[in-house]
Design a protein around this motif. Structure first.
Motif: not given
Length: 534
Positions: A159, A236, A239-241, A392-393, A395-396, A400
């Motif tokens: 982010r 936060d 985002a770890h996918m 995991m990707f 939605q975060p 943000w």
């Protein structure tokens, strides 16, 4: 002396009998444990130890311990195969095409239509400039992230907040490869928090931060930039996918089970090609030495008398003192196609990609088999979309975005519910699938918004576009058979029925309850009557 009890179970020795006299309960538990072990050995052949499994080496290590040792090697080998092996490159591209395609589209799903329209408009602005490097939009970032996950095992989306006024939505996303994680950082603190493989956890096992290298460790410039130390990035902001195949903290490349098969196939094809080139180089050799030259060392020359040091296509070599010529006979190549296909089946299974889609060879498939195979493949793709990529990707990043847009005053809430619409799969039989959707909507099994969303479109946008188009046609006094407001879609339904052979040829049925025989003498299929009237 040992004996076998009457039930035919494990052996009962002198020590066991003596123990039974003084401590029968202990002897009974001991005997029961022996029976359980013996049953397990008989029940699981794969657990036996002997000549059949002598070379089977296994480990009881955790998934994180195994990935810590093998992860970097697997990533390097996978990327090498994707760069150089056509089948590996094709398999990765097929997966990216089906998981992401043109993009996974979000739609605001609050109770206010006005709010949803405002949020969707702000998302369009953010999506167009989401890439921190300015190369692509949000959907391009999604495709890149999925590719990195497949090739490298996992990927990180960072982010990047912006200053107010720099962009309509002060937020951008940076993609980092798995190599950026400092997986050599390990620490166990007194308060119970710990760092394992570059990821910091609290006492409950929740992620607190990631230790990431600012520059790629394999980049030459990082050696001279002074950014060789990893930096703590709060969880936060990341985002770890990755795909979880066990209870694990990181992922592995998707093609890991097929790496050996691809490598062996490439080596075999190269060896076969070299053998064929070598056979094609030597057309023949003139042989048969004279009596007086038998003692001379063997020597092969060209027609001009020059020594042969390397072979060339179409070459004829001469042996000293020759009287005869022997032509080269290339060996047979039978079975090459069958063996290659067998290896490619193993490769496609390792990548979880149907063989025809990976190779482009549909000669072994028919319509029914290809449709069954595609259905199973699509189930796997949907599972990846809804269990990995979206939570995991996507939605975060949506969360943000909502916070950044709310901070910039573009929307009125920092949390907006969302609906995700992955790209629809192309229909193998469009007419049949469209009729199925129509019958499901009319029967109440599905709703029209669900059918529209399944095709990758926004129900609100479709309805608005349809209303605007109908208003335009009304202003010109035009009427179409597809206008559902007046029930004139009956003509279009009749055309579709004619294409399937279930229409009334005499035109005498009223279309509502006509159950007479078809022109072929068969009763119409359930739901085949005209149901477009209201």
């Amino acid at each position: 002396m040992k004996s076998r009890p009457p039930d035919g179970g494990v052996k009962w020795g002198i020590g066991d009998r003596a123990l039974a006299l003084f401590a029968p309960r202990i002897a009974a538990r001991r005997y029961a444990a022996r029976i359980s072990i013996d049953n397990l050995r008989r029940g699981y052949e794969a657990a036996r130890r002997g000549r059949g499994t002598e070379g089977w080496r296994t480990t009881g290590a955790s998934s994180d311990a195994e990935i810590a040792v093998a992860g970097a090697v697997l990533r390097d080998r996978m990327r090498d195969l994707v760069r150089n092996a056509p089948m590996a490159a094709a398999a990765v591209q097929v997966l990216v095409n089906n998981i992401v395609g043109a993009g996974i589209q979000p739609r605001a799903a609050s109770k206010s239509k006005t709010r949803n329209a405002r949020v969707d408009a702000a998302w369009e602005q953010f999506s167009a400039a989401a890439d921190a490097f300015g190369h692509t939009d949000f959907h391009g970032l999604t495709a890149l992230a999925v590719r990195e996950m497949i090739e490298g095992g996992d990927v990180f989306a960072i982010r990047r907040p912006l200053r107010a006024g720099v962009a309509p939505v002060p937020l951008q996303i940076e993609i980092k490869e798995a190599d950026h994680l400092d997986d050599g950082r390990l620490l166990l603190r007194e308060d119970g928090t710990r760092i394992k493989q570059g990821i910091e956890y609290d006492t409950a096992g929740r992620r607190l931060a990631y230790y990431l290298f600012p520059d790629h460790p394999g980049d030459v410039s990082s050696m001279f930039s002074g950014n060789s130390a990893s930096v703590r990035v709060p969880a936060d902001m990341v985002a770890h996918m990755f795909e979880r195949q066990r209870v694990q903290s990181r992922g592995v490349p998707w093609g890991t089970p097929a790496l050996r098969a691809i490598r062996d196939l490439d080596d075999w094809q190269m060896a076969e090609l070299v053998r064929k080139k070598t056979e094609a180089c030597m057309v023949g050799v003139v042989i048969g030495a004279d009596e007086d030259e038998q003692s001379m060392a063997p020597k092969v020359t060209t027609a001009g008398g020059e020594d042969v040091e390397q072979f060339e296509p179409g070459m004829i070599a001469y042996a000293r003192g020759t009287k005869d010529i022997k032509f080269n006979e290339p060996s047979s190549t039978s079975g090459v196609r069958e063996w290659t296909m067998t290896q490619l089946y193993a490769v496609s299974a390792g990548f979880r990609v149907p063989y025809p889609m990976m190779t482009g060879d549909w000669s072994q498939s028919n319509f029914s088999s290809s449709r069954v195979g595609m259905n199973e493949f699509r189930r796997m793709i949907e599972q990846v979309q809804w269990h990995i990529v979206i939570p995991m990707f996507c939605q975060p990043i949506w969360d943000w975005f909502c916070e950044a847009a709310w901070t910039a005053g573009l929307i009125d809430s920092p949390t907006i519910p969302v609906e995700w619409a992955p790209q629809r799969f192309e229909s193998i039989n469009p007419l049949q699938d469209a009729q199925t959707d129509l019958l499901e909507v009319q029967a109440g099994i599905s709703s029209m918004p669900q059918v529209i969303a399944k095709r990758g479109y926004s129900p609100q946008a479709v309805v608005a576009e349809q209303a605007a188009f109908l208003a335009l046609t009304d202003s010109y006094g035009l009427k179409f058979s597809s206008d559902l407001r007046t029930g004139t879609a009956q003509a279009a339904s009749g055309t579709a029925k004619s294409a399937t052979g279930t229409a009334d040829p005499a035109g005498q049925g009223d279309g509502a309850g006509d159950s007479g025989p078809t022109p072929d003498g068969e009763a119409p299929a359930p739901g085949a009557s005209d149901t477009s009237k209201t």
